[in-house]
Each structure stands twice: as structure tokens, then as C-alpha cells.
Motif scaffolding. Structure first.
Motif, PDB file in Angstrom:
ATOM      1  N   CYS A  64      75.674 -78.342  83.501  1.00 58.20           N
ATOM      2  CA  CYS A  64      74.632 -78.631  82.504  1.00 58.20           C
ATOM      3  C   CYS A  64      74.627 -80.131  82.243  1.00 58.20           C
ATOM      4  O   CYS A  64      75.663 -80.717  81.932  1.00 58.20           O
ATOM      5  CB  CYS A  64      74.971 -77.856  81.228  1.00 58.20           C
ATOM      6  N   LYS A  65      73.470 -80.728  82.372  1.00 60.31           N
ATOM      7  CA  LYS A  65      73.377 -82.188  82.218  1.00 60.31           C
ATOM      8  C   LYS A  65      73.457 -82.567  80.747  1.00 60.31           C
ATOM      9  O   LYS A  65      72.748 -82.017  79.906  1.00 60.31           O
ATOM     10  CB  LYS A  65      72.033 -82.654  82.815  1.00 60.31           C
ATOM     11  N   VAL A  66      74.357 -83.477  80.447  1.00 62.00           N
ATOM     12  CA  VAL A  66      74.397 -84.087  79.114  1.00 62.00           C
ATOM     13  C   VAL A  66      74.390 -85.601  79.335  1.00 62.00           C
ATOM     14  O   VAL A  66      74.414 -86.048  80.484  1.00 62.00           O
ATOM     15  CB  VAL A  66      75.649 -83.664  78.308  1.00 62.00           C
ATOM     16  N   SER A  67      74.418 -86.334  78.262  1.00 59.99           N
ATOM     17  CA  SER A  67      74.338 -87.787  78.406  1.00 59.99           C
ATOM     18  C   SER A  67      75.519 -88.336  79.230  1.00 59.99           C
ATOM     19  O   SER A  67      76.661 -88.249  78.810  1.00 59.99           O
ATOM     20  CB  SER A  67      74.329 -88.399  77.008  1.00 59.99           C
ATOM     21  N   GLY A  68      75.217 -88.863  80.395  1.00 55.45           N
ATOM     22  CA  GLY A  68      76.233 -89.526  81.222  1.00 55.45           C
ATOM     23  C   GLY A  68      77.185 -88.613  81.964  1.00 55.45           C
ATOM     24  O   GLY A  68      78.154 -89.086  82.570  1.00 55.45           O
ATOM     25  N   TYR A  83      78.032 -84.209  83.519  1.00 55.15           N
ATOM     26  CA  TYR A  83      77.626 -82.811  83.690  1.00 55.15           C
ATOM     27  C   TYR A  83      78.734 -81.930  83.134  1.00 55.15           C
ATOM     28  O   TYR A  83      79.909 -82.136  83.454  1.00 55.15           O
ATOM     29  CB  TYR A  83      77.440 -82.486  85.171  1.00 55.15           C
ATOM     30  N   LEU A  84      78.349 -80.948  82.321  1.00 54.93           N
ATOM     31  CA  LEU A  84      79.328 -80.003  81.797  1.00 54.93           C
ATOM     32  C   LEU A  84      79.439 -78.826  82.751  1.00 54.93           C
ATOM     33  O   LEU A  84      78.424 -78.277  83.186  1.00 54.93           O
ATOM     34  CB  LEU A  84      78.902 -79.467  80.432  1.00 54.93           C
ATOM     35  N   TYR A  85      80.658 -78.434  83.050  1.00 52.65           N
ATOM     36  CA  TYR A  85      80.884 -77.237  83.856  1.00 52.65           C
ATOM     37  C   TYR A  85      80.815 -76.045  82.918  1.00 52.65           C
ATOM     38  O   TYR A  85      81.499 -76.007  81.891  1.00 52.65           O
ATOM     39  CB  TYR A  85      82.258 -77.308  84.517  1.00 52.65           C
ATOM     40  N   THR A  86      79.981 -75.097  83.254  1.00 51.14           N
ATOM     41  CA  THR A  86      79.808 -73.923  82.391  1.00 51.14           C
ATOM     42  C   THR A  86      79.915 -72.654  83.220  1.00 51.14           C
ATOM     43  O   THR A  86      79.604 -72.656  84.414  1.00 51.14           O
ATOM     44  CB  THR A  86      78.409 -73.924  81.732  1.00 51.14           C
ATOM     45  N   GLY A 110      88.673 -81.109  83.119  1.00 52.39           N
ATOM     46  CA  GLY A 110      88.568 -79.957  84.021  1.00 52.39           C
ATOM     47  C   GLY A 110      87.482 -80.159  85.061  1.00 52.39           C
ATOM     48  O   GLY A 110      87.430 -81.182  85.749  1.00 52.39           O
ATOM     49  N   GLU A 111      86.580 -79.204  85.155  1.00 52.12           N
ATOM     50  CA  GLU A 111      85.514 -79.251  86.165  1.00 52.12           C
ATOM     51  C   GLU A 111      84.310 -80.070  85.710  1.00 52.12           C
ATOM     52  O   GLU A 111      83.400 -80.312  86.508  1.00 52.12           O
ATOM     53  CB  GLU A 111      85.058 -77.833  86.522  1.00 52.12           C
ATOM     54  N   SER A 112      84.274 -80.431  84.438  1.00 51.26           N
ATOM     55  CA  SER A 112      83.156 -81.257  83.970  1.00 51.26           C
ATOM     56  C   SER A 112      83.338 -82.682  84.459  1.00 51.26           C
ATOM     57  O   SER A 112      84.465 -83.126  84.680  1.00 51.26           O
ATOM     58  CB  SER A 112      83.079 -81.242  82.435  1.00 51.26           C
ATOM     59  N   THR A 113      82.252 -83.390  84.594  1.00 55.69           N
ATOM     60  CA  THR A 113      82.374 -84.782  85.034  1.00 55.69           C
ATOM     61  C   THR A 113      82.470 -85.697  83.814  1.00 55.69           C
ATOM     62  O   THR A 113      82.388 -85.247  82.678  1.00 55.69           O
ATOM     63  CB  THR A 113      81.182 -85.203  85.915  1.00 55.69           C
ATOM     64  N   GLY A 114      82.622 -86.972  84.075  1.00 55.25           N
ATOM     65  CA  GLY A 114      82.801 -87.938  82.997  1.00 55.25           C
ATOM     66  C   GLY A 114      84.235 -88.432  82.990  1.00 55.25           C
ATOM     67  O   GLY A 114      85.121 -87.754  83.469  1.00 55.25           O
ATOM     68  N   VAL A 115      84.402 -89.621  82.454  1.00 57.42           N
ATOM     69  CA  VAL A 115      85.730 -90.237  82.424  1.00 57.42           C
ATOM     70  C   VAL A 115      86.386 -89.913  81.087  1.00 57.42           C
ATOM     71  O   VAL A 115      85.874 -90.278  80.025  1.00 57.42           O
ATOM     72  CB  VAL A 115      85.617 -91.769  82.612  1.00 57.42           C
ATOM     73  N   PHE A 116      87.516 -89.212  81.150  1.00 59.60           N
ATOM     74  CA  PHE A 116      88.150 -88.734  79.925  1.00 59.60           C
ATOM     75  C   PHE A 116      88.350 -89.844  78.895  1.00 59.60           C
ATOM     76  O   PHE A 116      88.041 -89.677  77.718  1.00 59.60           O
ATOM     77  CB  PHE A 116      89.496 -88.076  80.260  1.00 59.60           C
ATOM     78  N   GLU A 117      88.880 -90.987  79.344  1.00 61.24           N
ATOM     79  CA  GLU A 117      89.226 -92.023  78.371  1.00 61.24           C
ATOM     80  C   GLU A 117      88.009 -92.659  77.706  1.00 61.24           C
ATOM     81  O   GLU A 117      88.150 -93.377  76.728  1.00 61.24           O
ATOM     82  CB  GLU A 117      90.145 -93.093  78.973  1.00 61.24           C
ATOM     83  N   GLU A 118      86.835 -92.368  78.250  1.00 62.13           N
ATOM     84  CA  GLU A 118      85.619 -92.895  77.609  1.00 62.13           C
ATOM     85  C   GLU A 118      85.015 -91.871  76.643  1.00 62.13           C
ATOM     86  O   GLU A 118      83.991 -92.110  76.027  1.00 62.13           O
ATOM     87  CB  GLU A 118      84.591 -93.263  78.681  1.00 62.13           C
ATOM     88  N   MET A 119      85.648 -90.708  76.560  1.00 63.28           N
ATOM     89  CA  MET A 119      85.099 -89.624  75.737  1.00 63.28           C
ATOM     90  C   MET A 119      85.782 -89.589  74.368  1.00 63.28           C
ATOM     91  O   MET A 119      86.891 -90.070  74.204  1.00 63.28           O
ATOM     92  CB  MET A 119      85.294 -88.274  76.414  1.00 63.28           C
TER      93      MET A 119
END
Lengths: 273, 326
Positions: free
Chosen positions: A18-22, A24-27, A79-88
Motif C-alpha cells: 500500500c503506497k504511503v508517503s515515501g 510502501y506498506l506491506y499488508t 519488516g517487509e515494508s519499505t522505507g528507512v527505519f531511522e528516518e521513521m
């Protein structure tokens, strides 16, 4: 071991992004025809995800088997979602909940939606519910605030370090906390905790009216259930024995909570909410 | 919700009535880059198996990092959840560790590897396992010899570990960790075990996983390229075991024989999970270098990308001989 699966059930599980800002969430949607209720499962934090994963997925399947549609997901950057953890941070993770509840609601607007959070996920669920989302709220082992959740994850990790590293290489938890408070980042079980994540965790609290079920129910006029999980619930919570606890029976936990969700759904539909 | 994004695609392998879920990391520098579902044009595929009960992302999402990284180098990479693990449905036995140590996942893993090779048109696979995942990888490699072209084993073990330690023993271990006297007594205990080990003529202990050792011998002695990555352990200097513990590494290198292609590397600055930044990066670099050595890509763009990221100064054939002479 039974590896032959019930194809119909499994085909109703849809994994997707699922696309979110910056990112993709794994669902994973556990789809149910004519569901009695919908539940968004909001799991525990980062390193806790991996240990609790198997019973968490089984809980989703259990609910689907009872006619309750479930959406579970991985936080942004984990996990399977994208994005850089330390920026979250908590703002992004709160937004994840809003996006996914919105998506679930758009699928079946008339079906009652229950938010269910475990540990840090309980804080996210509680805050979303406080803002008016959901007909019911189920909290498993909610911490008082995010700081408490992060601190206990850090302490557990330092305990694990003792098992694998020579004593002279293991630093006390207090030193890591000092580092975080001084603006440095610290790596915990493969996740780079930023100082800003640590600082902001002080401001993410369980709403005061969720101190107990009765106070919450009267404050919100919507159903709230709070369950504290003890060690017997491992590996949903930390403890127990890896390699031996994965297949254990969770009916004692699943059955009453699924019944509660079903009752909330019936009551909500009866009330026309 | 989409099943494919940028360079990742969620996949299901549903042959033999068993549906296995996983993630495919599309390699850079191929039609995969732009075409979800395109074939791998006969490249070698990298397949990650679950480590015990961990989902396919592994600790600290390290498997995601590695799979992304190998795909960036041009190798199609796959992370699979075996039945009952992660997102794949299926019952798991009450004693999962025992099941894995007995090679319980070998049959289904090898069937899924064959299915994957056919569906994605890869020339074969390199299996990557960590901890209990190495046991499944070795058994699976033995079961699908033709399709498995290499093995990467992160902190493998060849004994039957006792997952639930008696409380008294656990308390003693905790005490030894925390107190000076306990530490000294622990050292004496290690020395006593060392003497017993010598008296036993350094034979494998009773709790050795002999079934696994046999499979290892079958697989390694054929000359299958194997990369063996070790993390530092408590009271164990370098790649050596703790005093008093049987030297499985030396033993399995001996079993592998002179024709084997086993490479051993010690990853400093990490722990058993290899999930910290240092460990993740070092593991990634070692595997990339090893892949370049044994499974070079033909496409120039991918090879160039790989070389720019890794140090190719080490000759693995020489290193392999060093290991055998230990």
C-alpha cells in the motif's frame, strides 16, 4: 507435520503493498465474504515483530475463520515494508494506521471496524481510537507510553548481548540511554534508533481515559477491552523458549477475544453505529 | 494493494498442493528491472530460507537488506517462508527445532526450489541459511543436488542443541556471566571438558547431528561451492571453538575432503544474528565477492556494479586450502 493446506482459506489471504508517503506498506488482508467485523491488527515494535510473528499471523487466521476480516501490516521502515527505519517516527506510524483504517473502511463502510494493538501497536491503536476511528478497541499489553516500550526493548537487547558477547564488550543499558539522550543514535537488534525517536517517545502516551476498561468505555461510549499478557503468552510477548513455543495452543487467548470482537460488532450493528 | 513495487514482487509457489509465500527481489540490469514476472535469463538465483521461527525478513530485516543488495548486483534473489513459518500457512510441529534438525523441511524446500528454478528460469540456486536455516539448507541441497549450485551458511551448527536448558544449569550460566568467581569456575569447567575431549580422541560428541554430518559430507565432497560465515562467540577466539568444545569446523572441513570448495570467513564486530550494520555489511560483501568468484554474471553492467562494491583481492582457492590445513 502437515504441509497440505486448506487452499480456499489461504487463497483468501492477499499480500500486497500500500503506497504511503515515501514508502510502501506491506499488508496482508485475510478476506472474508460478508464479514461480521473488520479488524486492523497493529503489531509490536521493530525487533518484537519477529518473535511475535507466528502467533500474530495465527490470530489473524483465527479471526478470519470466525467470519472477521483482518488486515495486518508492517510499520513503515520495518519488516517487509519499505522505507528507512531511522528516518521513521511515530508521526509516520500514526499515519500508517490512518491510511489503513481508511482503506478498510472504504471496502465495507457498513461493517464495524475494531482496532487491535499489541504493545507499542496498542499505543497507536489507542490514539487512533481516541481520535474517533473504530467501533471498538482491543489492547494487548499496552505500555503507558512509547518510552516505556522502547526502554524495555532496549533492556531485553542488552540482556541478549550478555549471551553472545564477552563481558568486556557489553555495555550497560544506561550507557545506551545516555547516548540517545545526548543526540547520538544506537543500534538495537539491527535497527538504528535515532535520538529523535527516543525523545519523541516521551510524548506518545496511552490516552489517560484508557487507564482501565470501565473508564475508557464511559469516556468513549464505544467498547474497549484491555488485556495484560503474561509470560504464558510468549512469543506474543517476550519470554518462553524459542523453538518450542511457536506451535503452542493460544485458544485460551484467542477464543475470548474473538468472542468479544464479535459481540462488539453485533452491538454496533444493533445500535446502527 | 499491489503485488509488485519498484524492484520487489510478492510471490507464491503453489506446486504439489503446498502454497509457499515469499518475496522476489528483481535484479538490476535485466528485463526484470522493468518487467515484473520476466524470466531471469538463466542467472543463478539466491534463495533465503527461514532461520528457525523467524519470518523471511530475519533479525533486524537483515535478509531484506542482503536480498536487495544481491539483486542490485544482478542476482535474482528470493526470500521464502517455509510451510508454517512467516506468511506461509501450514502446521508446525510442537518441537520445531527438533523437526528442523532432523531435516524436516528438506523435502518441501527442495520441491519449491525446483519449482522456483523452472518458473523464474534461473540456472540454479544458491541457498542461504542462518543458524537453524543452515540445517534446512544443507538437507535441501542434498535433496535437490542438481538445482542447488552453492551454499552460504551463516553460523551453522552440527549438533543437536538443547533448546530448553534445565533451570539449574541456566542459573549457573547466568551466575558465571555476572560474577568473578563464577567466571573463574566456568574457566575451570572448560578446562575439564577440554581434557575429556582429548581423552575421547577428539571424536564428535554424542549429541552431534550425525544425519546432518552425513548430508554435509554428501554435498560438500562433490565440490559444491560453500561459503561458511562465522560470527565471534563468547570465549571462542577467532574461528576456534570455546575451550572444551568439539571443533566442528575442523571436523566438517575434513569430511568435505580435498575436492571440496569450502570457504570460511570470520565476521568481526557482529554477533550470532549478523544483524548489526557492521555484520550486515560484511556478510553482504563476503557473499558478493564469493558470488563473483563462483557465479560471475555475464552481463557487463551487473558485473561492473558488483566489482565497484567489493574487494576482489582475495583468492578463494588459496584460502580454501589454508582452511583445510588447519
Amino acid at each position: 507435520m502437515q504441509t497440505q493446506i486448506h487452499t480456499d482459506d489461504v487463497l483468501m489471504e492477499h499480500a500486497g503493498y500500500c503506497k504511503v508517503s515515501g514508502a510502501y506498506l506491506y499488508t496482508v488482508l485475510h478476506e472474508v465474504p460478508d464479514p461480521l467485523a473488520q479488524v486492523l491488527l497493529i503489531g509490536p515494535f521493530a525487533s518484537e515483530r519477529h518473535n511475535s510473528y507466528l502467533p500474530w499471523v495465527r490470530w489473524a487466521r483465527y479471526l478470519a475463520g470466525k467470519g472477521i476480516e483482518v488486515l495486518r501490516y508492517d510499520y513503515r521502515g520495518i519488516g517487509e515494508s519499505t522505507g528507512v527505519f531511522e528516518e521513521m517516527g511515530f508521526d509516520e506510524w500514526r499515519e500508517d494506521v490512518e491510511v489503513l483504517t481508511g482503506w478498510l473502511k472504504s471496502r465495507s463502510p457498513e461493517v464495524p471496524l475494531v482496532l487491535h494493538g499489541l504493545e507499542l501497536g496498542a499505543l497507536l491503536a489507542g490514539n487512533a481510537f481516541h481520535s474517533g476511528i473504530g467501533s471498538g478497541l482491543l489492547l494487548w499489553s499496552p505500555p503507558a507510553n512509547a518510552q516505556q516500550a522502547l526502554r524495555s526493548a532496549l533492556l531485553r537487547w542488552v540482556g541478549l548481548e550478555h549471551l553472545y558477547k564477552p563481558s568486556e564488550e557489553v555495555r550497560p543499558a544506561a550507557e545506551y540511554i545516555r547516548q540517545l539522550e545526548q543526540g547520538a543514535s544506537v543500534e538495537v537488534e539491527g535497527y538504528q534508533w535515532s535520538s529523535s525517536l527516543w525523545r519523541s517517545s516521551f510524548g506518545v502516551n496511552l490516552p489517560a481515559s484508557m487507564i482501565d476498561e470501565n473508564t475508557a468505555a464511559s469516556a468513549y461510549d464505544r467498547a474497549v477491552r484491555i488485556v495484560k499478557l503474561e509470560k504464558q503468552a510468549a512469543p506474543l510477548v517476550r519470554g518462553g523458549f524459542v523453538g518450542y513455543d511457536e506451535a503452542k495452543d493460544f485458544n485460551w487467548l484467542f477464543a475470548p477475544n474473538a468472542d468479544w470482537i464479535a459481540a462488539v460488532a453485533r452491538r454496533t450493528q444493533g445500535d446502527g453505529k | 494493494m499491489n503485488e509488485a513495487i519498484e524492484r520487489r514482487e510478492l510471490i507464491t509457489l503453489d506446486g504439489r498442493g503446498v502454497l509457499v509465500r515469499g518475496t522476489f527481489h528483481r535484479p538490476r540490469g535485466s528485463s526484470f528491472d522493468s518487467e515484473p514476472g520476466a524470466s531471469a535469463r538463466n542467472r543463478i538465483g539466491i534463495v533465503f530460507l527461514n532461520s528457525l521461527s523467524l519470518p523471511r525478513a530475519a533479525t533486524g530485516d537483515s535478509a531484506v537488506y542482503w536480498a536487495d543488495s544481491f539483486a542490485d548486483c544482478g542476482y535474482p534473489s528470493f526470500r521464502l517462508d517455509l510451510p508454517g513459518l512467516g506468511d506461509t500457512a501450514g502446521d508446525i510441529p510442537l518441537e520445531l527445532l527438533k523437526f528442523i534438525n532432523a531435516g524436516g523441511y528438506a523435502s518441501i524446500a527442495s520441491a519449491k526450489i525446483e519449482e522456483l528454478v523452472e518458473r523464474f528460469d534461473v540456472s540454479g540456486v544458491v541457498l542461504v541459511g542462518h543458524c537453524a536455516g543452515t540445517v534446512s539448507a544443507i538437507y535441501a541441497a542434498a535433496a535437490c543436488a542438481g538445482k542447488c549450485k552453492g551454499l552460504v551458511l551463516l553460523d551453522p551448527y552440527f549438533h543437536l542443541p538443547q533448546a530448553i536448558r534445565p533451570k539449574v544449569r541456566q542459573s549457573l550460566s547466568d551466575w558465571a556471566l555476572e560474577s568473578r568467581i563464577g567466571g573463574a569456575l566456568s574457566n575451570i569447567y572448560d578446562r575439564v571438558r577440554d581434557v575429556l575431549l582429548i581423552l575421547r580422541s577428539n571424536a564428535p560428541p554424542q549429541n552431534a547431528n550425525f544425519g546432518l554430518l552425513n548430508r554435509w559430507k554428501d554435498v560438500a565432497s562433490t565440490g559444491l561451492p560453500i561459503l561458511f560465515l562465522k560470527a565471534p562467540a563468547r570465549k571462542a577466539p577467532g574461528a576456534k571453538p570455546r575451550v572444551g568444545e568439539f571443533d566442528y569446523l575442523k571436523y566438517v572441513l575434513g569430511l568435505a575432503g580435498r575436492n571440496s570448495k569450502v570457504v570460511v570467513e570470520l565476521i568481526e564486530g557482529t554477533d550470532h544474528s549478523f544483524a548489526n550494520r557492521l555484520g550486515r555489511a560484511a556478510v553482504g560483501q563476503h557473499i558478493e565477492r564469493w558470488l563473483t568468484s563462483y557465479f560471475p554474471l555475464q552481463e557487463e553492467v551487473a558485473v561492473t556494479g558488483l566489482r565497484s562494491k567489493t574487494d576482489n583481492s582475495k583468492n578463494y582457492d588459496e584460502y580454501h586450502m589454508d582452511c583445510l590445513h588447519q
